[in-house]
Design a protein around this motif. Structure first.
Motif, PDB file in Angstrom:
ATOM      1  N   SER A 165       0.845  -1.206   0.000  1.00 44.61           N
ATOM      2  CA  SER A 165       0.000   0.000   0.000  1.00 44.61           C
ATOM      3  C   SER A 165       0.876   1.251   0.000  1.00 44.61           C
ATOM      4  O   SER A 165       0.966   1.971   0.989  1.00 44.61           O
ATOM      5  N   GLU A 196      -4.810   1.850  -1.360  1.00 46.94           N
ATOM      6  CA  GLU A 196      -4.948   0.545  -1.999  1.00 46.94           C
ATOM      7  C   GLU A 196      -3.642  -0.222  -1.878  1.00 46.94           C
ATOM      8  O   GLU A 196      -2.567   0.371  -1.776  1.00 46.94           O
ATOM      9  N   THR A 271      -3.759   7.517  -4.917  1.00 46.57           N
ATOM     10  CA  THR A 271      -3.457   6.192  -5.441  1.00 46.57           C
ATOM     11  C   THR A 271      -2.117   6.262  -6.160  1.00 46.57           C
ATOM     12  O   THR A 271      -1.589   7.355  -6.414  1.00 46.57           O
TER      13      THR A 271
END
Length: 288
Positions: A165, A196, A271
């Protein structure tokens, strides 16, 4: 009189970002660096020389008058824990009453990532001092996959199908500022991650999309990883850190996804794809 925040590594990726954010908020701060001539000239900031973590006397002088310290972890070295504990003890001797330390996700006495063990020992020393502190356990930087990519467009390492992550430096800095300016987080060990967990193969696919060339992940065994890095002639501890950063991914130790960035900053963390879009310079060397 407003509290003074001392920021170590203020010319670096994390310390520099934190210093700029604190300045924008009007926080009075003390900037420290191994290279004081490169320190930024920021409103509300005093530049201080003599910030080597091995020099306790110079550190005490540099920290004198500061209330809160951001201790950015030292460069990897065989004596890293000693450097950290020297800095912590010097800060306390100088009257610093709070410490925010940049640790690493999954830090533990026997965690797979060998440098994570250094962070755990530093955290234990912090606890033993009794001084209020916050440990920010940052995960691998989102800038790492482009840096790991070779000239042939391959990311090689023994990460298997494990996920990580990754977190953007801007998000780490924003969390650090929140911890430095709000005592409500004292006593906490916070995992700081992206939103994520993705595999290195997935990271390679994202890099392929943004660079316009084929980037691949090539899985190595642990033995192959050590062998392929032998030509660097780096110290044993350093090579072990490189290799175990991948094996920690394979072991699932870096796949944790936390809500720390959102809780402390009020915004969503970037992200990996968003990070690359916002920071094209991190992969410019891969574009042909």
């Amino acid at each position: 009189m407003s509290p003074i925040v001392a920021v170590t590594g203020a010319t670096g990726n994390i310390g520099g970002r934190v210093a700029r954010l604190l300045s924008a908020r009007g926080v009075t701060q003390r900037l420290l660096s191994r290279n004081p001539s490169a320190l930024p000239d920021l409103p509300g900031a005093t530049n201080v020389q003599g910030a080597e973590y091995t020099d306790a006397e110079a550190l005490r002088a540099a920290f004198s008058g500061a209330d809160t310290l951001l201790l950015v972890s030292a460069r990897e070295s065989a004596n890293r824990v000693h450097e950290h504990t020297t800095a912590i003890d010097a800060a306390i001797a100088a009257g610093v009453s709070r410490i925010v330390y940049t640790s690493f996700l999954g830090a533990g006495a026997d965690c797979t990532f060998t440098f994570g063990q250094d962070h755990w020992h530093t955290e234990q020393h912090l606890k033993a001092t009794g001084v209020p502190f916050v440990a920010l356990r940052d995960n691998m930087y989102a800038s790492a996959p482009p840096a790991m990519t070779g000239a042939d467009g391959a990311i090689r390492g023994p990460a298997g199908d494990g996920a990580v992550s990754m977190v953007a430096l801007d998000d780490i800095a924003a969390v650090a500022v929140a911890a430095l300016t709000d005592t409500a987080h004292d006593g906490q060990v916070l995992d700081v991650t992206g939103p994520e967990a993705i595999t290195l193969a997935e990271a390679a696919r994202v890099l392929s999309e943004v660079t316009g060339r084929e980037i691949t992940y090539v899985a190595e065994t642990e033995d192959e990883a050590y062998a392929s890095r032998a030509h660097y002639n780096a110290p044993e501890y350093e090579v072990a850190g490189w290799v175990t950063s991948y094996t920690a991914i394979a072991a699932g130790e870096l796949a944790v996804v936390s809500d720390t960035v959102t809780r402390l900053t009020g915004r969503q963390p970037q992200t990996f794809a968003e990070f690359l879009t916002a920071n094209p310079g991190t992969y410019a060397h891969l574009v042909k």
